[in-house]
Design a protein around this motif. Structure first.
Motif, PDB file in Angstrom:
ATOM      1  N   LEU A 197      77.658  34.783  66.749  1.00  0.00           N
ATOM      2  CA  LEU A 197      76.290  35.267  66.519  1.00  0.00           C
ATOM      3  C   LEU A 197      76.106  35.665  65.061  1.00  0.00           C
ATOM      4  O   LEU A 197      75.115  35.283  64.421  1.00  0.00           O
ATOM      5  CB  LEU A 197      76.007  36.443  67.454  1.00  0.00           C
ATOM      6  N   TRP A 198      77.050  36.418  64.512  1.00  0.00           N
ATOM      7  CA  TRP A 198      76.954  36.819  63.110  1.00  0.00           C
ATOM      8  C   TRP A 198      77.017  35.605  62.186  1.00  0.00           C
ATOM      9  O   TRP A 198      76.286  35.530  61.192  1.00  0.00           O
ATOM     10  CB  TRP A 198      78.077  37.804  62.763  1.00  0.00           C
ATOM     11  N   GLN A 199      77.870  34.668  62.516  1.00  0.00           N
ATOM     12  CA  GLN A 199      77.965  33.453  61.701  1.00  0.00           C
ATOM     13  C   GLN A 199      76.616  32.734  61.657  1.00  0.00           C
ATOM     14  O   GLN A 199      76.187  32.247  60.610  1.00  0.00           O
ATOM     15  CB  GLN A 199      79.047  32.538  62.272  1.00  0.00           C
ATOM     16  N   THR A 200      75.954  32.690  62.806  1.00  0.00           N
ATOM     17  CA  THR A 200      74.660  32.010  62.877  1.00  0.00           C
ATOM     18  C   THR A 200      73.576  32.811  62.178  1.00  0.00           C
ATOM     19  O   THR A 200      72.720  32.248  61.489  1.00  0.00           O
ATOM     20  CB  THR A 200      74.282  31.760  64.345  1.00  0.00           C
ATOM     21  N   LEU A 201      73.599  34.129  62.341  1.00  0.00           N
ATOM     22  CA  LEU A 201      72.612  34.970  61.666  1.00  0.00           C
ATOM     23  C   LEU A 201      72.691  34.817  60.148  1.00  0.00           C
ATOM     24  O   LEU A 201      71.674  34.878  59.452  1.00  0.00           O
ATOM     25  CB  LEU A 201      72.829  36.435  62.049  1.00  0.00           C
ATOM     26  N   ALA A 204      66.988  34.571  70.684  1.00  0.00           N
ATOM     27  CA  ALA A 204      66.919  33.111  70.628  1.00  0.00           C
ATOM     28  C   ALA A 204      68.272  32.503  70.282  1.00  0.00           C
ATOM     29  O   ALA A 204      68.688  31.505  70.880  1.00  0.00           O
ATOM     30  CB  ALA A 204      65.859  32.681  69.608  1.00  0.00           C
ATOM     31  N   ILE A 205      68.970  33.097  69.323  1.00  0.00           N
ATOM     32  CA  ILE A 205      70.287  32.575  68.937  1.00  0.00           C
ATOM     33  C   ILE A 205      71.274  32.749  70.075  1.00  0.00           C
ATOM     34  O   ILE A 205      72.050  31.835  70.401  1.00  0.00           O
ATOM     35  CB  ILE A 205      70.793  33.283  67.666  1.00  0.00           C
ATOM     36  N   HIS A 252      75.049  42.834  71.663  1.00  0.00           N
ATOM     37  CA  HIS A 252      75.267  41.405  71.431  1.00  0.00           C
ATOM     38  C   HIS A 252      76.210  41.129  70.264  1.00  0.00           C
ATOM     39  O   HIS A 252      77.068  40.252  70.356  1.00  0.00           O
ATOM     40  CB  HIS A 252      73.927  40.698  71.217  1.00  0.00           C
ATOM     41  N   THR A 253      76.059  41.859  69.177  1.00  0.00           N
ATOM     42  CA  THR A 253      76.891  41.560  68.006  1.00  0.00           C
ATOM     43  C   THR A 253      78.313  42.084  68.151  1.00  0.00           C
ATOM     44  O   THR A 253      79.220  41.621  67.444  1.00  0.00           O
ATOM     45  CB  THR A 253      76.260  42.140  66.728  1.00  0.00           C
TER      46      THR A 253
END
Length: 759
Positions: free
Chosen positions: A47-51, A88-89, A38-39
């Motif tokens: 995804l990384w920005q949101t994490l 979830a993200i 995923h990453t």
């Protein structure tokens, strides 16, 4: 190893025979593989920005985030994200549903979708309506949305209601209950009614407060953890890191679960690379009681504590009331009754009692395997009694800790989204609103379905959640929702309820921004009473027609109520909402300054590090707990010919590993060796007695319906019990509820299993 010492060293339970597809450990390299997929994919940068965004995890109540940063927990520890949060993200980062999609697909087609298929349609990106007699959802203007919604909520107060989930913020929850109560209604059903309501009901009576008394900092000081009816390896992976660290420091962990969950025996966490391949040991002692027998098991532990001289009588005299009756019940209940009721041997029970009674600091944690029973409140009482008998309440490193499965479900209760409103909150709200609140008892979730089924509900607002999918007896839920004139779903993604829980006249779906997309700051509450502050964010859906929950709720309230009794449009400023929360919600006083201080905080009056509790006397109240009658019906009770070979089992409904509440991310369950959703996990002995074989297709018949072509999978579940996936299995059983809390008995569903070709 002789019989006398064996139970003291039993990390693997008696019923541990797994199928060929079950891995040797939970977690492990597959988690790393998932992260990499995923990453490093096209969605990876977002995804990384949101994490890394300063907002709390979307998944369970053990999630991290807030102002401490996306990977940091409340004690400042780094690298605290798990696979559940990535799932979830990732689901929230899906593209928008195309404008022409609903023109091309009839509602009858959409009703055939599975939960996973519905979730993968993408994000809701514009408001839609399904009108009576129509076959397709169609786009609707915001002006018409508010016109229809405002008219719908001008019905008699007792005929309007809301339902909510823990996906939203504290601010949205506060506004929801304030609006519904200002209308004169108390019908504030919540998803917690279906899961941890027995915890809140029981703990309130015992300790005067209904949440965990254990902070994360205090959990780290425990030298024993009792984890009952929880599969944290699947549903609360962040908690597993804490258990691994406790084991490394020499703490003992007692797991109580009718099924051996491989991740509760050994778990490989990416946070501990040295144990990633082999897995770190979790359980010190693993007990497998009969589903629903937890009261008997804990009375047995209490009896053994008494017999071993391990109860703290001085503590009981000084800090509890009603202890004498609890001690007498345990002392006078004979061992044969206890062991036959719970299915756990006396030696095993005595081993558990010795570990608990000789430990200095014991934390008792539990989840829905304890609460989702007809006697769920008694189950909670029995755990609290055991904690009190050993002096493990009201000191550092010890106490009771319900483990909640949604990231802000506890916050909703704190904000007043409940039918059991605390008197001090009621008084404060009446002062704020300048009028008395309605005295009419509100509907909890099961009462709401029953009332709708009887034609007593006209209007329903669902703030997140999947009311249709979460309820037992899916046919009843569909029929009940179909009796409601107007249903408004507030959601980020489609779920089964949006296509099956359809209103009589108008079904409206409101597309909203999620937690990390809001243009304003919000807060959420963890399961350990820690309040996190979410930063503002932006959505990746640049052309979508979305609204924030805050804006929708305040505008709706303004359309219905005008400026009476508050200036609703002023409440679009979440900073102002937090000022009102600080004035009206006990323990939340610090939230009024959080915008200036950025100081996240532990809610006051909930973490007990000395034995002075929140009851008027300052003492804990103890209650005796009657043993349950756990007989299963005979096969003929299911309306199947007596000649049909089969076996009656107690089904425990559960979630797969790649699942969050009713949202399914993968069809199989890697850790139980279940390849798809239409499986039943059984003990091999039960299957063979009924003439059934592994991978055979069977019919599973409950008291409300049946599922056919179900695949038999052998697994490490005790004889007489079985596991099937929620929400699909909900269709087969009716709502047998815990009368004090309204929570259905999802974890003990009697069902007949027989060959599909049987006549």
């Amino acid at each position: 190893m002789d019989a006398e010492t064996q139970p003291l060293n039993q990390p693997v339970p008696p019923f541990h025979e797994v199928n060929e597809a079950t891995p040797a450990i939970g977690g492990g390299p597959s988690v790393i593989q998932y992260w990499a997929q995923h990453t490093l994919s096209p969605e990876g940068p977002k995804l990384w920005q949101t994490l890394l965004h300063n907002s709390a995890c979307l998944s369970c109540s053990w999630g991290t985030g807030g102002q401490k940063g996306g990977f940091t927990n409340e004690t400042g520890e780094k690298l605290q994200r798990c696979m559940k949060s990535v799932e979830a993200i990732s689901a929230e980062l899906k593209p928008a549903i195309a404008p022409q999609f609903f023109e091309q697909h009839r509602i009858s087609e959409l009703q055939q979708l599975t939960s996973m298929e519905a979730d993968r349609l993408g994000r809701w990106s514009f408001p839609v309506i399904l009108r009576a007699g129509q076959t397709h959802y169609e786009r609707i203007s915001w002006e018409e949305v508010f016109t229809i919604a405002a008219a719908a909520f001008r019905k008699a107060p007792e005929r309007v209601a809301s339902y909510s989930s823990g996906r939203s913020s504290n601010e949205a929850a506060y506004l929801l209950q304030l609006m519904i109560r200002a209308m004169g209604s108390n019908n504030l059903a919540d998803c917690s009614d279906l899961c941890h309501a027995p915890s809140t009901t029981g703990l309130k009576q015992v300790f005067g407060t209904n949440t965990s008394m254990v902070s994360l900092e205090n959990l780290k000081k425990a030298d024993c953890v009792v984890l009952a009816g929880a599969n944290s390896a699947y549903n609360h992976p962040r908690l597993m890191n804490e258990l691994i660290k406790l084991r490394e420091r020499g703490a003992r962990i007692i797991v109580i679960n009718p099924m051996m969950e491989i991740g509760l025996v050994k778990f490989g966490s990416p946070a501990f690379p040295t144990s990633l391949l082999q897995g770190a040991e979790i359980s010190s002692l693993y007990l497998q009681p009969i589903p629903g027998s937890d009261v008997a098991l804990f009375i047995g532990i209490q009896k053994s504590l008494i017999e071993q001289g391990l109860i703290k009588e001085d503590y009981l005299k000084a800090h509890t009331e009603g202890w004498e009756a609890v001690v007498e019940q345990a002392r006078s209940t004979d061992w044969l009754t206890i062991t036959e009721t719970c299915g756990v041997s006396q030696l095993e029970i005595e081993a558990a009692a010795k570990i608990i009674g000789t430990a200095e600091r014991v934390v008792f944690g539990w989840a829905m395997g304890i609460t989702q029973h007809e006697n769920g409140v008694d189950n909670v009482f029995s755990i609290a009694n055991t904690a009190l008998l050993t002096g493990n309440a009201g000191k550092e490193g010890a106490g009771t800790m319900p483990v909640r499965g949604h990231s802000n479900v506890q916050g909703f209760g704190s904000m007043g989204v409940t039918v059991k409103l605390k008197q001090e909150i009621q008084d404060a709200l009446e002062k704020l609103l300048g009028r008395p609140l309605s005295k009419v008892q509100g509907y909890h979730t099961r009462d709401l379905i029953e009332a709708a089924d009887a034609g007593k509900v006209d209007t329903l607002l669902c703030l997140g959640g999947n009311l249709y999918g979460a309820n037992p007896d899916s046919n009843q839920a569909k029929r009940a929702l179909g009796n409601i004139e107007t249903i408004i779903y507030v959601a980020t993604k489609p779920n089964l309820g949006h296509f099956n829980g359809l209103a009589k006249q108008n079904t409206i779906v409101i597309p909203v921004l999620n937690r990390f997309e809001n243009p304003h700051k919000t807060t959420v509450e963890s399961g350990n009473n820690f309040v996190r502050l979410n930063d503002e964010g932006k959505t990746h859906l640049q052309t979508a027609d979305l609204i924030s929950e805050i804006e929708f709720l305040t505008e709706l309230a303004h359309r219905i109520l005008g400026n009476d009794p508050v200036d609703w449009r002023k409440l679009q400023d979440t900073r102002y909402v937090r000022q009102l929360i600080a004035q009206t919600i006990p323990g939340y006083e610090k939230i009024g300054a959080i915008d200036d201080t950025n100081a996240e905080f532990t809610i006051g009056g909930r973490i007990f590090t000395e034995p002075k509790f929140a009851n008027p006397s300052g003492k804990a109240m103890m209650f005796t707990t009657p043993l349950p009658n756990l007989t299963l019906p005979e096969p003929e009770a299911f309306g199947v010919p007596a000649s049909t070979p089969g076996v009656v089992v107690a089904i425990m409904t559960g979630r797969s590993y790649a699942q969050h509440n009713t949202v399914v991310y993968k069809i199989g369950d890697h850790y139980r060796g279940m390849p798809h959703r239409n499986c039943i996990l059984m003990n091999r002995l039960d299957a063979e007695r009924a003439g059934l074989a592994a991978h055979q297709r069977v019919t599973v018949q409950g008291d409300a319906g049946k599922l056919e072509n179900v695949e038999v999978i052998y697994g490490a579940v005790r004889p007489g019990a079985a596991v099937m996936f929620y929400p699909e299995v909900n269709v087969i059983f009716k709502a047998r509820t815990e009368r004090r809390s309204g929570t259905p008995a999802y974890k003990r569903v009697p069902a007949l299993v027989y060959a599909s070709n049987a006549s």
